[in-house]
Scaffold this active site. Sequence first.
Site, short mmCIF file in Angstrom:
data_model
loop_
_atom_site.label_atom_id
_atom_site.label_comp_id
_atom_site.label_asym_id
_atom_site.label_seq_id
_atom_site.Cartn_x
_atom_site.Cartn_y
_atom_site.Cartn_z
N HIS A 12 0.86 -1.26 -0.02
CA HIS A 12 0.10 0.09 -0.03
C HIS A 12 0.77 1.21 0.18
CE1 HIS A 12 -0.10 -0.43 4.66
NE2 HIS A 12 0.99 0.22 4.24
N HIS A 59 -2.37 4.28 9.85
CA HIS A 59 -1.04 4.51 10.31
C HIS A 59 -1.00 5.85 11.06
CE1 HIS A 59 -0.76 2.17 6.46
NE2 HIS A 59 0.76 2.19 6.97
N HIS A 193 9.84 -3.97 4.46
CA HIS A 193 10.31 -2.54 4.34
C HIS A 193 10.56 -1.99 5.81
CE1 HIS A 193 5.88 -1.96 4.61
NE2 HIS A 193 6.06 -0.63 4.84
N GLU A 240 3.70 -5.49 8.67
CA GLU A 240 2.45 -5.18 7.84
C GLU A 240 1.90 -6.48 7.16
OE1 GLU A 240 2.31 -0.81 6.84
OE2 GLU A 240 2.76 -2.07 5.67
C1 DHB Z 1 6.08 3.44 2.77
C2 DHB Z 1 5.59 2.12 2.88
C3 DHB Z 1 4.21 2.00 4.04
O1 DHB Z 1 3.87 1.11 3.95
C4 DHB Z 1 3.89 3.02 4.45
O2 DHB Z 1 2.79 2.93 5.35
C5 DHB Z 1 4.54 4.54 4.45
C6 DHB Z 1 5.55 4.38 3.60
C7 DHB Z 1 7.24 3.48 1.85
O3 DHB Z 1 7.55 2.74 1.32
O4 DHB Z 1 7.63 4.97 1.79
FE FE Z 2 2.38 0.95 5.65
#
Ligand code: DHB
Ligand code: FE
Length: 284
Positions: A12, A59, A193, A240
Amino acid sequence: MAKITASVYTSHVPAIGAALDLGKTAEPYWKTVFDGYEFSKQWEKDNKPDVVFLVFNDHATAFSLDMIPTFAIGTAAEFMPADEGWGPRPVPKVIGHPELAAHIAQSVIQSDFDLTIVNKMDVDHGLTVPMSLMFGQPKEWPCPVIPFAVNVVQYPVPSGQRCFMLGKAIRKAVESYDQPLKVQIWGTGGMSHQLQGPRAGLINKDFDKKFLDGMVSDPESLTRIQHIDYIREAGSEGIETVMWLIARGAMDDVNGGKAPTMRHRFYHVPASNTAVGHMILENN
Ligand code: DHB
Ligand code: FE
């Protein structure tokens, strides 16, 4: 009777929403990402759901550290795109399905999963970016959506095992609804991530590949991944991906002798700081 027809899994990344909203989809960096969803947008047209049950995480937008429910079901008639600091995204408002949402709340809570009932909530990129990826840029979204928010922000967060079992309870709830609705369940967020700290920018293609493989053939093995291993292997925000297990739990069971059919699988690094993973599974 309502039926879970298929499940969709997707990252997302908020920058994907910004790329769409600012008309940057043809730029080479973004084109490779959006190309991975061309099949999916056509598939949604060919397999239009009556309702999407959308598992996502907020978030710190609708909720904050003041109050953060583990599992929250959106029972409202509509949900507005949230202002995350740059104004709300220029996407349609989300129309809910209060009747089905109330039925699912009743059934799932009676199945011993305590849900928070949310009658008012703005929805952030966790929900709107998957909608844009799957449905493109229409004036109105093609179907009602039941937002289902999961806490993956403030520990303790739910285990993969609990998420998977919750998916089974959601399936039972949907299948006991007395109207012939085709319901898709979406599991969103992930994949690997990490947005902060010394390991910011961490990506783990091996972990993600194994996770995608397991989603098809052995989801139960994924339910045994512990939080510490998500963090070590997939980064702090890789947790996540646990939300995918809710949607997978609502699908056909490999152990029951029936595996769902995989229609599409896509993986791409990077989009912003994230490894983008995407999959579509159909129940048979
Ligand atoms: C990013 C990824 C995410 O899941 C999020 O909630 C906010 C930022 C990113 O890759 O920048
Ligand atoms: Fe996220």
